[in-house]
Every structure is written in C-alpha cells, then in structure tokens.
Enzyme design. Structure first.
Site, PDB file in Angstrom:
ATOM      1  N   SER A  12       0.875  -1.102  -0.013  1.00 19.96           N
ATOM      2  CA  SER A  12       0.022  -0.141   0.082  1.00 19.96           C
ATOM      3  C   SER A  12       0.716   1.393  -0.148  1.00 19.96           C
ATOM      4  CB  SER A  12      -0.792  -0.025   1.307  1.00 19.96           C
ATOM      5  OG  SER A  12      -0.144  -0.110   2.409  1.00 19.96           O
ATOM      6  N   GLY A  44      -5.436  -0.289   5.365  1.00 22.63           N
ATOM      7  CA  GLY A  44      -6.022  -0.842   6.204  1.00 22.63           C
ATOM      8  C   GLY A  44      -7.276  -0.365   6.922  1.00 22.63           C
ATOM      9  N   CYS A  74       2.283  -7.095   1.742  1.00 23.02           N
ATOM     10  CA  CYS A  74       1.323  -6.472   2.634  1.00 23.02           C
ATOM     11  C   CYS A  74       0.393  -7.505   3.011  1.00 23.02           C
ATOM     12  CB  CYS A  74       0.511  -5.311   1.654  1.00 23.02           C
ATOM     13  SG  CYS A  74      -0.527  -4.377   2.310  1.00 23.02           S
ATOM     14  N   ASN A  75       0.339  -7.313   4.410  1.00 24.45           N
ATOM     15  CA  ASN A  75      -0.454  -8.390   5.138  1.00 24.45           C
ATOM     16  C   ASN A  75      -1.934  -7.826   4.750  1.00 24.45           C
ATOM     17  OD1 ASN A  75       1.241  -9.953   7.384  1.00 24.45           O
ATOM     18  ND2 ASN A  75       2.015  -8.183   6.786  1.00 24.45           N
ATOM     19  N   THR A  76      -2.346  -6.682   4.730  1.00 26.31           N
ATOM     20  CA  THR A  76      -3.811  -6.349   4.532  1.00 26.31           C
ATOM     21  C   THR A  76      -4.091  -6.668   3.169  1.00 26.31           C
ATOM     22  OG1 THR A  76      -2.992  -4.344   5.923  1.00 26.31           O
ATOM     23  CG2 THR A  76      -5.150  -4.125   4.561  1.00 26.31           C
ATOM     24  N   CYS A 187       2.351  -6.170  10.004  1.00 22.35           N
ATOM     25  CA  CYS A 187       2.035  -5.319   8.884  1.00 22.35           C
ATOM     26  C   CYS A 187       3.611  -4.909   8.466  1.00 22.35           C
ATOM     27  CB  CYS A 187       1.479  -3.940   9.426  1.00 22.35           C
ATOM     28  SG  CYS A 187       1.596  -2.333   8.363  1.00 22.35           S
ATOM     29  N   HIS A 189       4.909  -2.240   7.268  1.00 22.43           N
ATOM     30  CA  HIS A 189       5.447  -0.921   7.754  1.00 22.43           C
ATOM     31  C   HIS A 189       5.888  -0.896   9.162  1.00 22.43           C
ATOM     32  CE1 HIS A 189       2.719   0.595   4.736  1.00 22.43           C
ATOM     33  NE2 HIS A 189       3.259   1.987   4.886  1.00 22.43           N
TER      34      HIS A 189
HETATM   35  N1  DGL Z   1       2.122  -2.371   4.870  1.00 22.90           N
HETATM   36  C1  DGL Z   1       0.664  -3.012   5.124  1.00 22.90           C
HETATM   37  C2  DGL Z   1       0.392  -4.448   5.803  1.00 22.90           C
HETATM   38  O1  DGL Z   1       1.398  -5.154   5.814  1.00 22.90           O
HETATM   39  C3  DGL Z   1      -0.675  -2.166   5.209  1.00 22.90           C
HETATM   40  C4  DGL Z   1      -0.453  -0.874   5.585  1.00 22.90           C
HETATM   41  C5  DGL Z   1      -1.800   0.126   5.173  1.00 22.90           C
HETATM   42  O2  DGL Z   1      -2.656   0.047   6.020  1.00 22.90           O
HETATM   43  O3  DGL Z   1      -1.700   0.504   4.279  1.00 22.90           O
HETATM   44  O4  DGL Z   1      -0.464  -4.839   6.183  1.00 22.90           O
END
Ligand code: DGL
Length: 257
Positions: A12, A44, A74-76, A187, A189
């Site tokens: 993201s 998210g 990205c987990n989301t 996440c 990030h």
């Molecule tokens: N980096 C993202 C993750 O691993 C999500 C960050 C977002 O909410 O954009 O979930």
C-alpha cells in the site's frame, strides 16, 4: 518465463520496502520491481473490494512488464485479495500473514502470551480469524490494531522518537509488557519500528514474517527453475503512485541503498 525476469513486489506504500530489503539480503541475484501505492495508503482502513481493485491494477501492470512472480508485501492486501490474485494470474503470487505460528512454536508447548500488531483490516478479515482458530485455545493472543503507525512511516517521521514512543505507549500500555513473550509485527510498515518495539518490549521476542516470506519465494522459484543465475547482479527499481521526489527519496532511505 525466463529466470532473468524481474520479481514484482508491492504494498500500500512504503512498508513493503522492508520485504525488498530481505530479498536483497537473501536473494541478491534477483531483479526487483517495487511499486508502493502511497496515494491510496493506508489500505488498512479501506473496504476489501477497493483494495482488490488497487491490487488488480498494480499486478496487471507487473504482468504486462513480464514479471516471473509477484510478492504481495502487505498483510492487508493479502488478507483482502490474495485468492483473487491467484485466480487471475498464472504466475506465482506470494502473500504474507502475521507470524503467529512462529510466536506459538517458540513456546515449545508452553502457553505463550502474544500481542499481534497489525492493521484493523488484517485483524478483522476471515484469513486472520482462521489463523487465530488454530492457536487461540492454547495461547493467550491479543490483537492490537495500530493504524497510526502506517502514516508515520509514509510521512517520513519514523525518526521522530517522541512521536513514535508516544504512539506506541498509547497502543501498548494496556498490556502486561513484562509477561509478553512475543510481539508479532503483522504489517510490513511496522518492521521499520523494530528497535522502538524492542525498547518498549525489552523482554519479548519481536517477530515479523519477512524472512519466512522470502524463504517461501525462494522455494517456489527454485521449484520452477526460475531463480536468477548466480552470476546475475540483482537490482531494484522503485515506483510509487504518489510520484513525488520526496516519496522516492524516502523509499531509497528506507531501502538503505
Ligand atoms: N503494509 C501493509 C500491511 O502489511 C498495510 C499498511 C496500510 O494500512 O496501508 O498490512
């Protein structure tokens, strides 16, 4: 598909660069094409259908450019879209999920106290619920959404120690920190906050899924005979939907290259 083809990696925004760092370390011969969708971050707090559409347009472009595989860093986005992505493309799609199994396994049979930090959507989606179902009768697992941690990375304020520590205390002071065995950074990030988490949770393991994801990528490409040659020198190119010099400079800082 040629083994010289690049690997597409996206997130993201800037979080997936923590995964690219791991790829650079563990698979230095690979060419990586990174796309950060910072114009639409944070994912998210969005609806899954919206995230799926963003993922399709990013991956369509990757496929047009001939990537040999895609890492959803990205987990989301994985929670919202990985099954649809696998149905749409005929190249390997590697997703991510919070490293909850690692946190449970390290207890070696002893009940673990675990905090999973992730985005609100990751923690709400069915994929994470299914993961929880496997472990939560044996372990004490707390889910902590931390949406503000995404914006701090995106706005380049990660080195603002006061802001970061204040934000972390706001999320985690309610926990019994001294008796927390592991904190799972669910996440990409949040991986950039590792040292801050280590300071706050001084006696806990701080776990993320990046190494496991890259190991998985390696195994999949190897099984398809698509690993880059060992004499190939890997490179990374970075693009972002927020096409500003600041975002690109920040991306290269986070990448450490
Ligand atoms: N980096 C993202 C993750 O691993 C999500 C960050 C977002 O909410 O954009 O979930």
């Amino acid at each position: 598909m040629s083994s010289h083809a690049p690997i597409g990696v996206f997130d993201s925004g800037l979080g997936g660069l923590s995964v690219v760092r791991q790829i650079r370390k563990d698979m230095p011969n690979e060419t990586v094409m990174y796309f950060g969708d910072s114009a639409h971050a944070p994912y998210g707090l969005r609806r899954p259908e919206e995230i799926r559409d963003f993922c399709f347009s990013i991956c369509d472009r990757f496929v047009e450019r001939g990537v040999k595989g895609i890492v959803v860093a990205c987990n989301t986005a994985t929670a919202a879209a990985v099954n649809d992505l696998r149905a749409r493309y005929d190249i390997p799609i590697i997703g991510m999920e919070p490293a909850l199994k690692v946190a449970c396994d390290r207890g070696n049979g002893v009940r673990q106290h675990i905090v999973v930090a992730a985005t609100p959507l990751t923690l709400k989606e069915r994929k994470f619920e299914k993961l929880m179902d496997r472990f939560d009768s044996l372990h004490d697992i707390r889910k902590q959404p931390c949406p503000d941690l995404v914006g701090i990375v995106e706005s380049g304020r990660l080195s603002d120690r006061d802001l970061v520590m204040r934000t972390l205390h706001g999320y985690f002071d309610r926990y019994d920190i001294a008796h927390t065995d592991s904190v799972v950074l669910g996440c990409t990030h949040f991986v950039f906050y590792r040292d801050y988490f280590r300071e706050l949770f001084a006696h806990s393991a701080i776990l993320d899924g990046n190494e496991g994801t890259v190991r998985h990528l390696h195994v999949v490409l190897e099984s398809l005979g698509q690993l880059a040659d060992e004499d190939q020198r890997g490179t990374v190119s970075v693009e972002n939907s927020k096409d500003s010099p600041d975002v690109l400079a920040l991306s290269h800082d986070l990448l450490g290259e």
